[in-house]
Structure formats: structure tokens, C-alpha cells
Motif scaffolding. Structure first.
Motif, mmCIF file in Angstrom:
data_model
loop_
_atom_site.group_PDB
_atom_site.id
_atom_site.type_symbol
_atom_site.label_atom_id
_atom_site.label_comp_id
_atom_site.label_asym_id
_atom_site.label_seq_id
_atom_site.Cartn_x
_atom_site.Cartn_y
_atom_site.Cartn_z
ATOM 1 N N GLY A 115 9.112 -3.865 3.740
ATOM 2 C CA GLY A 115 8.803 -2.357 3.804
ATOM 3 C C GLY A 115 9.095 -0.840 2.866
ATOM 4 O O GLY A 115 10.148 -0.074 2.224
ATOM 5 N N LEU A 116 10.818 -1.321 3.798
ATOM 6 C CA LEU A 116 12.440 -0.693 3.414
ATOM 7 C C LEU A 116 12.569 -1.090 2.143
ATOM 8 O O LEU A 116 13.761 -0.115 1.813
ATOM 9 N N THR A 117 12.384 -2.469 1.767
ATOM 10 C CA THR A 117 13.171 -2.927 0.644
ATOM 11 C C THR A 117 12.909 -1.631 -0.678
ATOM 12 O O THR A 117 13.193 -1.310 -1.466
ATOM 13 N N VAL A 118 10.824 -1.672 -0.751
ATOM 14 C CA VAL A 118 10.779 -0.626 -1.903
ATOM 15 C C VAL A 118 11.188 0.471 -1.925
ATOM 16 O O VAL A 118 11.325 0.929 -2.466
ATOM 17 N N VAL A 119 11.039 1.507 -0.182
ATOM 18 C CA VAL A 119 11.689 3.002 -0.314
ATOM 19 C C VAL A 119 12.882 2.207 -0.574
ATOM 20 O O VAL A 119 13.946 3.292 -1.397
ATOM 21 N N LEU A 120 14.148 1.992 0.193
ATOM 22 C CA LEU A 120 15.258 1.432 -0.390
ATOM 23 C C LEU A 120 15.254 1.626 -2.468
ATOM 24 O O LEU A 120 16.394 2.095 -2.973
ATOM 25 N N ALA A 121 14.383 0.670 -2.874
ATOM 26 C CA ALA A 121 14.818 0.759 -4.198
ATOM 27 C C ALA A 121 14.089 1.622 -4.579
ATOM 28 O O ALA A 121 14.902 2.249 -5.640
ATOM 29 N N PHE A 122 13.245 2.351 -4.531
ATOM 30 C CA PHE A 122 12.857 3.956 -4.839
ATOM 31 C C PHE A 122 14.207 4.391 -5.378
ATOM 32 O O PHE A 122 14.004 5.033 -6.246
#
Length: 418
Positions: A115-122
Motif C-alpha cells: 500500500g505504501l508503495t502505491v502511495v509513494l509511486a503515485f
């Protein structure tokens, strides 16, 4: 060596794992050539031909960043998310509890990391889209959102590919994706060397010196990667009912490079921040600071080395629990010969770890500034041969070979590694 390699294909399960891993590599490499819609790649590629820190980022993505393909951000947001979660485990009780729950706790931590990966990637994709708006064919909010979503989807897909390699292939999938990106840049670098030689920019001696340094660094990195301090441990014999336990000796292996390449990633991120900001903010003093911190300047090189040493100690202190190590030894009847259990053992382990971490920190600092030294000695510019990339390649290769070796030996074949 050839006969040892054939042992891999004698095991159907291992053969399938190797083939699956190669297929995933092929998918990754094909994705690096799929451009993001609505972007002019020629404008972006001009930023990545100087061999600077952006060139290092492009190297890790296998050239996807300079092409601004769907995999332009590579797996970097996932790595950042994993590091953040690992550091937060020290201060957040829930994460610390999950780390002690075994497989179930690992699943929960993995979900949070995703979930944190999706946030950081966006967020990173939005920043890249805004910062590189000159390369967008039709600048505007809809175009920026489409580009950001595309880049985020590419990173999430790579995260899935890495997890599939780990589960069904050979080795750690995330590490192997970075490994594949670095190795994929080798033919391009060799082509540049040939072009420089044909143009008369460099001579045969420069090539010889470059190859000699490269081979020497491979040997050094392998030696340091394998180096460890073994603390001898003895276990007292205990009798429980009719059975006796203990009475044997073992050791605690403490690696010289306990922190791996994480300190280099931390240090480069800190120093890259003001330089990146200066590209998008037209403020004189910001431009001045960015100029002093430009890649390869004396101030930047000095700060880079000092930050790597600091983060090496910081990350080692966070990840290696000396107190838990000493407590577990005491709990299971183990002791270091000549050292009393409890606090004296903890102090001794801390003293040993501090000393070997210093050697590891200086090694990482040397590895990180190696590209500047190679360019000065060989006069070869634009061909990136960095110690950081070499450290990743050697580390991933050794770990993958050890995993294959264990699978081969477990099935009673001759070993893969001699």
C-alpha cells in the motif's frame, strides 16, 4: 564448470524455476521499451547522458528512465517503502509485534508495504510529470494524471513480477530486477568504449586501465561481501528428563557490510533532493547551493562519503538487535568463552560490531565515490562503472548462486559452486 551448470537442468523443479525467472526478465526488458503516452522521450533523454546521479537512477531502471517508459520509476518506490516500514518497526509497536509473529506477521507487513508503495509511486510520478512538463506534448492536468497513473501502474506491475520471481523462480525477485537492469546496460557501455576508441578520444592503455580496475573491484567486492567476523559460542550441557541438550559449539556471523547498499541509497537521496528542487525553482540561492552539491564536486563527494558512514552506523543499529542477541544466548544457555552472559556479552558484541561496521562504512564510501576516481584515472567519460552497481550485481549473484547450490546439493547432485 560446464558439468556443474548441467546439474541445474537435471532437476525438473529447479529447471522450471530458472526458465520462469528468465521469462520474467524478458517481460521486464520488453516493458522498458514501451513509452509512456503523451511524452516526447527525446527531450528527456538529454538529461541522462552526463553520467551523473540521474545516470545512476537510469542504470538501476535498465535504461527505462531515459526512455521514459512505463517502467521509468523501476522498483525504487517499493524499495523506499520497504526501508521506511523497516525503520518504523523500531518506533511503532504494532509493526514490531508483527515482526515477531512469523509468517502471519510477515503477510501483514507485506500488505502495508504494498500500500505504501502505491502511495509513494503515485507521488513520485506526479512530481516527475510536473518537473518534466516541457517534455509533455499536451501539458495539462489530464495529461499529468494519465502519465502519473501509467508510471504508478508500471511500478506496481514490477512489484508483482518481483514477488512472482521470489515465489516461483530463483532468488529474490526485487533484487534480481535491479540486477537485470544493471546488466542490461553493459552492451551499451561497451559500445561507447568502442566508439571512443574509434574516434581517438581514448587509447588502448585507457581501456587496459579501465578493465584492470574493473576486475580488481570485482575481486574486492566479492571478498568484502563474503567477509564476516565469527564470534565463537559454546552451549552448556543440560539434562532434561532422559535427554541431554547442548554441549556443542557454534558461532555468530557478523558481516562487515551488514547494511548492504542501503546507506548509499539514503545518502544519494539526501544529496539529490536540493539538486532536484533547484531544477524546478528559479531562486538564485537555491541554484547556488545546488551548484556546490552538483555530482562530482569536492563538497558533494565529501558530504556523500560522510553521509554514507553515518547511515551505515544508523541502519546497522536499527536492524541488528544486539540486546536481543545477548538475551537469546542467555536464554538458551549459550555464552561467549571468557565473557559472562548478560550485559558483558551485550557490551562485547556491541564493541565488535562497532569496529567491523567502521571498516564496512569506509568500504561503502569508497565504493560510492569510485566512478569519479575511475573517470579521473582513465579519462573515460559517460561510461558508468560504479561501485554501487557492482556491489548490487555481485551481492545478488552470490545470493542467487548459493540458493541454486543448496537446491542442487539437497537433491544429491554435485554442487553448483566449487
Amino acid at each position: 564448470m560446464l558439468s556443474a551448470l548441467t546439474n541445474i537442468y537435471k532437476i525438473p523443479e529447479l529447471r522450471q524455476k530458472v526458465i520462469f525467472t528468465l521469462i520474467m526478465f524478458s517481460i521486464f526488458r520488453m516493458g522498458t521499451h514501451i513509452p509512456v503516452p503523451g511524452v516526447n522521450p527525446a527531450v528527456i533523454e538529454q538529461l541522462f547522458n552526463t553520467g551523473n546521479l540521474f545516470g545512476l537512477m537510469d542504470l538501476f531502471s535498465g535504461g527505462a528512465l531515459s526512455k521514459f517508459s512505463i517502467f521509468a520509476m523501476s522498483i525504487t518506490p517499493y524499495i523506499n517503502a520497504a526501508i521506511i516500514i523497516q525503520l518504523l518497526t523500531v518506533v511503532i509497536p504494532t509493526l514490531e509485534q508483527w515482526s515477531k509473529e512469523g509468517q502471519e506477521g510477515h503477510k501483514k507487513t507485506t500488505q502495508v508495504t504494498r500500500g505504501l508503495t502505491v502511495v509513494l509511486a503515485f507521488l513520485q510520478a506526479i512530481g516527475m510529470s510536473i518537473g518534466l512538463k516541457d517534455a509533455i506534448l499536451n501539458p495539462g492536468i489530464p495529461s499529468i494524471l494519465i502519465i502519473a497513473i501509467t508510471l504508478t501502474a508500471g511500478t506496481v506491475f514490477l512489484m508483482w513480477v518481483g514477488e512472482q520471481i521470489t515465489a516461483q523462480g530463483v532468488g529474490n525477485g526485487i533484487s534480481l530486477i535491479i540486477f537485470a537492469g544493471i546488466v542490461a546496460a553493459l552492451p551499451k557501455n561497451l559500445q561507447k568504449l568502442y566508439q571512443y576508441l574509434q574516434a581517438g578520444t581514448i587509447n588502448g592503455f585507457n581501456i587496459f586501465l579501465f578493465v584492470f580496475i574493473a576486475l580488481a573491484m570485482v575481486v574486492l567486492v566479492v571478498m568484502i561481501e563474503q567477509a564476516q567476523r565469527r564470534i565463537p559460542i559454546s552451549y552448556a550441557k543440560r539434562v532434561v528428563g532422559l535427554r541431554s541438550y547442548g554441549g556443542h559449539s557454534s558461532h555468530i556471523p557478523l558481516k562487515v557490510t551488514q547494511a548492504g547498499v542501503i546507506p548509499i541509497i539514503f545518502a544519494s537521496s539526501v544529496l539529490m533532493f536540493p539538486v532536484t528542487i533547484a531544477q524546478f525553482i528559479d531562486v538564485p540561492w537555491v541554484k547556488t547551493v545546488a551548484g556546490y552539491l552538483a555530482w562530482g564536486t569536492p563538497l558533494q563527494t565529501s558530504l556523500y562519503a560522510l553521509l554514507i558512514i553515518f547511515f551505515t552506523y544508523f541502519y546497522t543499529a536499527v536492524t541488528v538487535k544486539i540486546s536481543d542477541m545477548a538475551e537469546n544466548l542467555k536464554k538458551y544457555g549459550g555464552f561467549i568463552p571468557g565473557i559472562r552472559p548478560g550485559k558483558p556479552t551485550e557490551d562485547y558484541l556491541d564493541h565488535v560490531l562497532t569496529r567491523i561496521t567502521l571498516a564496512g562504512a569506509f568500504f561503502l564510501a569508497f565504493i560510492a565515490i569510485l566512478p569519479n576516481m575511475i573517470a579521473a584515472m582513465t579519462h573515460i567519460e559517460g561510461v558508468y562503472f560504479g561501485g554501487t552497481a557492482l556491489l548490487i550485481v555481485v551481492g545478488v549473484a552470490l545470493n542467487t548462486m548459493k540458493q541454486i547450490e543448496s537446491m542442487v546439493v539437497m537433491r544429491h547432485y554435485q554442487g553448483f559452486m566449487k
